[in-house]
Design a protein around this motif. Structure first.
Motif, PDB file in Angstrom:
ATOM      1  N   GLN A   1       3.501   5.820  -3.066  1.00  0.00           N
ATOM      2  CA  GLN A   1       4.718   6.410  -3.629  1.00  0.00           C
ATOM      3  C   GLN A   1       4.623   6.489  -5.160  1.00  0.00           C
ATOM      4  O   GLN A   1       5.003   7.487  -5.770  1.00  0.00           O
ATOM      5  CB  GLN A   1       5.938   5.566  -3.239  1.00  0.00           C
TER       6      GLN A   1
ATOM      7  N   THR B   1      -1.964  -2.776  -5.882  1.00  0.00           N
ATOM      8  CA  THR B   1      -1.476  -3.211  -4.571  1.00  0.00           C
ATOM      9  C   THR B   1      -2.039  -4.571  -4.171  1.00  0.00           C
ATOM     10  O   THR B   1      -1.693  -5.097  -3.114  1.00  0.00           O
ATOM     11  CB  THR B   1      -1.849  -2.180  -3.496  1.00  0.00           C
TER      12      THR B   1
ATOM     13  N   ASP C   1       0.836  -1.208   0.000  1.00  0.00           N
ATOM     14  CA  ASP C   1       0.000   0.000   0.000  1.00  0.00           C
ATOM     15  C   ASP C   1       0.870   1.257   0.000  1.00  0.00           C
ATOM     16  O   ASP C   1       0.558   2.248  -0.681  1.00  0.00           O
ATOM     17  CB  ASP C   1      -0.931   0.008   1.213  1.00  0.00           C
ATOM     18  N   ASP C   2       1.949   1.213   0.756  1.00  0.00           N
ATOM     19  CA  ASP C   2       2.867   2.357   0.790  1.00  0.00           C
ATOM     20  C   ASP C   2       3.518   2.560  -0.575  1.00  0.00           C
ATOM     21  O   ASP C   2       3.641   3.701  -1.050  1.00  0.00           O
ATOM     22  CB  ASP C   2       3.940   2.146   1.850  1.00  0.00           C
TER      23      ASP C   2
END
Length: 238
Positions: A80, A90, A75-76
């Motif tokens: 980004q 994701t 998810d991060d």
């Protein structure tokens, strides 16, 4: 000036780092005099061609994290990527050998289509639902979109030795340069930038490398020359 980029299609930070580098390059005053070459680097060089698994499962096995932690990391990465204007799935991605993809990138390099193909590979792997690891015709289709001949692509994929030496040579060179991870950017063989750095870091590196290029030193000894307007006539001795 030449910029060499060692990367792997399975590397999400390579996908993000490429976008950040290109943002810096687009604003670089001498961008038309910069040659970009993509080099091979497999994150999982020992993986068999038919060994394909979900990304989340790979992360839990490789790093000993929980599925929740692995998903949070994805998810991060999605956030980004979105910040750089990139699409990123994701959920539901898979992971496999990238050896054939690197071989095709060397074929594309011979035809001047390497930049187009690597971008399409990234988009297919990180943003699209169809896998790039389990379908030869999928690779043929993507390579065709980059301008390569389908028959030539199939011929390379059918011969596991085609461009294999070129891939291995890139990987050996990366090791010699001290690259143990990707993305790894080498600017004019003078500066190395490791990781998906912010665009400002790439701007600084490009500017510094350009400024330190050795200017041509002209030695004139009276020898006559020929140019587009003809040749200098010898002076007549008195």
């Amino acid at each position: 000036m030449r910029v060499e980029i060692w990367s792997d299609i399975a590397c999400p930070w390579c996908y993000v780092g490429k976008a950040r580098f290109e943002k810096a390059l687009a604003a670089f005053p001498h961008r038309d005099q910069v040659e970009v070459v993509h080099r091979s680097f497999e994150l999982d060089p020992g993986r068999a061609k038919d060994d394909i698994q979900p990304v989340i499962g790979l992360l839990t096995e490789k790093y000993g994290m929980s599925e929740a932690q692995a998903q949070a990391g994805e998810d991060d990465l999605g956030a980004q990527a979105a910040a750089e204007g990139l699409a990123y799935r994701t959920r539901g991605r898979d992971h496999g050998s990238t050896f054939d993809l690197h071989r095709l990138l060397h074929l594309a390099k011979e035809h001047g289509r390497q930049g187009e193909l690597i971008q399409l590979f990234y988009e297919a792997n990180f943003a699209e639902e169809r896998s790039v690891f389990d379908d030869t015709e999928r690779l043929v289709e993507i390579a065709g979109c980059a301008g390569l001949d389908a028959a030539e692509v199939r011929k390379v994929l059918a011969d596991p030795t085609a461009y294999a030496d070129a891939v291995r040579a890139d990987e050996r060179e990366a090791a010699q340069l001290g690259a143990n991870g990707v993305p790894f950017f080498v600017i004019d063989r003078a500066y190395g930038v490791s990781g998906a750095q912010p665009a400002e870091v790439f701007t600084q590196a490009l500017t510094q490398a350009w400024g330190e290029r050795s200017p041509l030193r002209l030695i004139e000894d009276g020898t006559r020359t020929c140019g587009p307007d003809g040749c200098e006539a010898p002076s007549r001795q008195s």
